[in-house]
Scaffold this motif. Sequence first.
Motif, PDB file in Angstrom:
ATOM      1  N   ASP A 154     -16.952  -0.258   0.313  1.00  0.00           N
ATOM      2  CA  ASP A 154     -15.611  -0.708   0.691  1.00  0.00           C
ATOM      3  C   ASP A 154     -14.960   0.287   1.638  1.00  0.00           C
ATOM      4  O   ASP A 154     -15.493   1.366   1.901  1.00  0.00           O
ATOM      5  CB  ASP A 154     -14.746  -0.875  -0.561  1.00  0.00           C
ATOM      6  CG  ASP A 154     -13.772  -2.038  -0.447  1.00  0.00           C
ATOM      7  OD1 ASP A 154     -13.433  -2.418   0.697  1.00  0.00           O
ATOM      8  OD2 ASP A 154     -13.358  -2.572  -1.484  1.00  0.00           O
ATOM      9  N   SER A 155     -13.804  -0.068   2.159  1.00  0.00           N
ATOM     10  CA  SER A 155     -13.064   0.820   3.046  1.00  0.00           C
ATOM     11  C   SER A 155     -11.584   0.484   2.966  1.00  0.00           C
ATOM     12  O   SER A 155     -11.182  -0.531   2.378  1.00  0.00           O
ATOM     13  CB  SER A 155     -13.567   0.697   4.494  1.00  0.00           C
ATOM     14  OG  SER A 155     -13.439  -0.634   4.954  1.00  0.00           O
ATOM     15  N   TYR A 156     -10.796   1.348   3.572  1.00  0.00           N
ATOM     16  CA  TYR A 156      -9.350   1.182   3.577  1.00  0.00           C
ATOM     17  C   TYR A 156      -8.875   0.840   4.983  1.00  0.00           C
ATOM     18  O   TYR A 156      -9.560   1.131   5.969  1.00  0.00           O
ATOM     19  CB  TYR A 156      -8.660   2.471   3.111  1.00  0.00           C
ATOM     20  CG  TYR A 156      -8.853   2.768   1.646  1.00  0.00           C
ATOM     21  CD1 TYR A 156      -7.899   2.395   0.716  1.00  0.00           C
ATOM     22  CD2 TYR A 156     -10.002   3.414   1.189  1.00  0.00           C
ATOM     23  CE1 TYR A 156      -8.065   2.664  -0.639  1.00  0.00           C
ATOM     24  CE2 TYR A 156     -10.183   3.675  -0.160  1.00  0.00           C
ATOM     25  CZ  TYR A 156      -9.209   3.302  -1.070  1.00  0.00           C
ATOM     26  OH  TYR A 156      -9.378   3.552  -2.403  1.00  0.00           O
ATOM     27  N   THR A 157      -7.707   0.238   5.080  1.00  0.00           N
ATOM     28  CA  THR A 157      -7.134  -0.016   6.399  1.00  0.00           C
ATOM     29  C   THR A 157      -6.818   1.314   7.071  1.00  0.00           C
ATOM     30  O   THR A 157      -6.584   2.328   6.409  1.00  0.00           O
ATOM     31  CB  THR A 157      -5.854  -0.853   6.292  1.00  0.00           C
ATOM     32  OG1 THR A 157      -4.878  -0.137   5.517  1.00  0.00           O
ATOM     33  CG2 THR A 157      -6.137  -2.191   5.623  1.00  0.00           C
TER      34      THR A 157
ATOM     35  N   THR B 187      -4.841  -2.848  11.319  1.00  0.00           N
ATOM     36  CA  THR B 187      -4.712  -3.333   9.945  1.00  0.00           C
ATOM     37  C   THR B 187      -4.884  -4.849   9.910  1.00  0.00           C
ATOM     38  O   THR B 187      -4.200  -5.570  10.634  1.00  0.00           O
ATOM     39  CB  THR B 187      -3.341  -2.958   9.361  1.00  0.00           C
ATOM     40  OG1 THR B 187      -3.227  -1.523   9.345  1.00  0.00           O
ATOM     41  CG2 THR B 187      -3.193  -3.482   7.941  1.00  0.00           C
TER      42      THR B 187
ATOM     43  N   LYS C 284      -3.058   1.551   4.218  1.00  0.00           N
ATOM     44  CA  LYS C 284      -3.570   2.208   3.021  1.00  0.00           C
ATOM     45  C   LYS C 284      -4.163   1.236   2.002  1.00  0.00           C
ATOM     46  O   LYS C 284      -4.639   1.649   0.952  1.00  0.00           O
ATOM     47  CB  LYS C 284      -2.518   3.097   2.355  1.00  0.00           C
ATOM     48  CG  LYS C 284      -2.023   4.235   3.237  1.00  0.00           C
ATOM     49  CD  LYS C 284      -0.966   5.058   2.555  1.00  0.00           C
ATOM     50  CE  LYS C 284      -1.558   5.883   1.417  1.00  0.00           C
ATOM     51  NZ  LYS C 284      -0.573   6.835   0.850  1.00  0.00           N
ATOM     52  N   ASP C 285      -4.167  -0.067   2.305  1.00  0.00           N
ATOM     53  CA  ASP C 285      -4.754  -1.034   1.386  1.00  0.00           C
ATOM     54  C   ASP C 285      -6.267  -0.860   1.291  1.00  0.00           C
ATOM     55  O   ASP C 285      -6.943  -0.630   2.299  1.00  0.00           O
ATOM     56  CB  ASP C 285      -4.478  -2.465   1.863  1.00  0.00           C
ATOM     57  CG  ASP C 285      -3.349  -3.132   1.099  1.00  0.00           C
ATOM     58  OD1 ASP C 285      -2.959  -2.617   0.047  1.00  0.00           O
ATOM     59  OD2 ASP C 285      -2.867  -4.185   1.572  1.00  0.00           O
ATOM     60  N   LEU C 286      -6.809  -0.990   0.075  1.00  0.00           N
ATOM     61  CA  LEU C 286      -8.243  -1.149  -0.098  1.00  0.00           C
ATOM     62  C   LEU C 286      -8.593  -2.576   0.314  1.00  0.00           C
ATOM     63  O   LEU C 286      -7.986  -3.533  -0.157  1.00  0.00           O
ATOM     64  CB  LEU C 286      -8.632  -0.913  -1.560  1.00  0.00           C
ATOM     65  CG  LEU C 286     -10.106  -1.045  -1.927  1.00  0.00           C
ATOM     66  CD1 LEU C 286     -10.943   0.019  -1.232  1.00  0.00           C
ATOM     67  CD2 LEU C 286     -10.279  -0.960  -3.445  1.00  0.00           C
ATOM     68  N   ILE C 287      -9.562  -2.722   1.207  1.00  0.00           N
ATOM     69  CA  ILE C 287      -9.813  -4.025   1.822  1.00  0.00           C
ATOM     70  C   ILE C 287     -10.522  -4.994   0.878  1.00  0.00           C
ATOM     71  O   ILE C 287     -10.291  -6.197   0.925  1.00  0.00           O
ATOM     72  CB  ILE C 287     -10.636  -3.841   3.115  1.00  0.00           C
ATOM     73  CG1 ILE C 287      -9.815  -3.038   4.135  1.00  0.00           C
ATOM     74  CG2 ILE C 287     -11.032  -5.182   3.712  1.00  0.00           C
ATOM     75  CD1 ILE C 287     -10.577  -2.679   5.398  1.00  0.00           C
TER      76      ILE C 287
ATOM     77  N   ARG D  10      -4.830   8.646  -5.231  1.00  0.00           N
ATOM     78  CA  ARG D  10      -5.770   7.699  -5.820  1.00  0.00           C
ATOM     79  C   ARG D  10      -7.022   8.461  -6.243  1.00  0.00           C
ATOM     80  O   ARG D  10      -7.269   9.588  -5.782  1.00  0.00           O
ATOM     81  CB  ARG D  10      -6.152   6.595  -4.827  1.00  0.00           C
ATOM     82  CG  ARG D  10      -6.848   7.092  -3.572  1.00  0.00           C
ATOM     83  CD  ARG D  10      -7.410   5.940  -2.765  1.00  0.00           C
ATOM     84  NE  ARG D  10      -7.947   6.364  -1.497  1.00  0.00           N
ATOM     85  CZ  ARG D  10      -9.159   6.906  -1.316  1.00  0.00           C
ATOM     86  NH1 ARG D  10      -9.943   7.081  -2.368  1.00  0.00           N
ATOM     87  NH2 ARG D  10      -9.569   7.258  -0.120  1.00  0.00           N
TER      88      ARG D  10
ATOM     89  N   ARG E 122     -13.456   7.916  -4.526  1.00  0.00           N
ATOM     90  CA  ARG E 122     -14.458   6.862  -4.659  1.00  0.00           C
ATOM     91  C   ARG E 122     -15.838   7.475  -4.932  1.00  0.00           C
ATOM     92  O   ARG E 122     -16.278   8.363  -4.217  1.00  0.00           O
ATOM     93  CB  ARG E 122     -14.522   6.015  -3.389  1.00  0.00           C
ATOM     94  CG  ARG E 122     -13.295   5.152  -3.154  1.00  0.00           C
ATOM     95  CD  ARG E 122     -13.427   4.400  -1.856  1.00  0.00           C
ATOM     96  NE  ARG E 122     -13.520   5.331  -0.722  1.00  0.00           N
ATOM     97  CZ  ARG E 122     -13.860   4.974   0.506  1.00  0.00           C
ATOM     98  NH1 ARG E 122     -14.160   3.720   0.776  1.00  0.00           N
ATOM     99  NH2 ARG E 122     -13.895   5.863   1.487  1.00  0.00           N
TER     100      ARG E 122
END
Length: 294
Positions: free
Chosen positions: A97-100, A124, A131-134, A170, A173
């Motif tokens: 996964d990745s973040y914006t 985004t 900062k959202d987790l996609i 947070r 990961r």
Amino acid sequence: MSTDVYPHIEQQHMMQNEYRDRLIIADSRQALTQVPDKTFQMCVTSPPYWGLRDYNMNGQIGAEETIHEFISDLVAIFREVRRTLKDDGILWLNIGDSYTSGGRTWRDKDKKNPARGMSYRASTPDGLKPKDLIGLPWRLALALQDDGWYLRSDNIWYKPNCQPESVKDRPTRSHEYVFLLSKSEKYYYDYESVKEPAIDGKKVRNRRTVWKVRTKPFKGAHFAVYPPELVEICIKAGSKEGDIVLDPFFGSGTTGVVSRSLGRSYYGIELNSEYAMIAEERLQHTENQVEIRI
């Protein structure tokens, strides 16, 4: 058995040999269209993750402007993968996964990971916030399910030696996903070959969905590679000796190395010729000859 079926069997055998232990330097989107139906027993692969690496290749997967384009590209590739799998074949898909990007338009490289440097950063995505987790792994898995794959298992690759992150808002990961998907409702899966020790250490049990596998740096590459132990689980469960294992994102050739060590053949496709040369060098240690086609 009538003797008139023998030429057909021989022709099928010769056709499959054409796809044994081959490394193709090409774009998977084109290369897979040249492969006949039902050629491979299984596929195990780890495609480039969206917006995390710049491999400086035109048309590279992972550099799409939107996550929807990225997922659409992968769904199209894995549709061809499904066509080239035997009816009882399976796909093991490793994806993280990745973040914006939070509005950042570039990212500097570092000494440990030069490929981390990027001259671009996707904006985004619509509907998400900085900062959202996609949630990319599940977005892709569900898109593949919608496209016809059977989504059979979501396995967690737990990395006890994960890379540290300089975040304080947070948890760090320490996992990625390895999805198990099948072409048909019934498929080949050798659960006996991948049993794991029970908690008491005296017995073995059916493999659980959390796999503790340490990452292993590969000296010859400046990009992430998945560890042989992770690939070994997938190949043992999804194929028999003599089968052909497909990897449309061959990278440094880990799938090929493990396939050969387990008595399987491989068919790898890699867009970047530099990475293909790294794979060739590794594979020279597992076989006498590597055939590369461009």
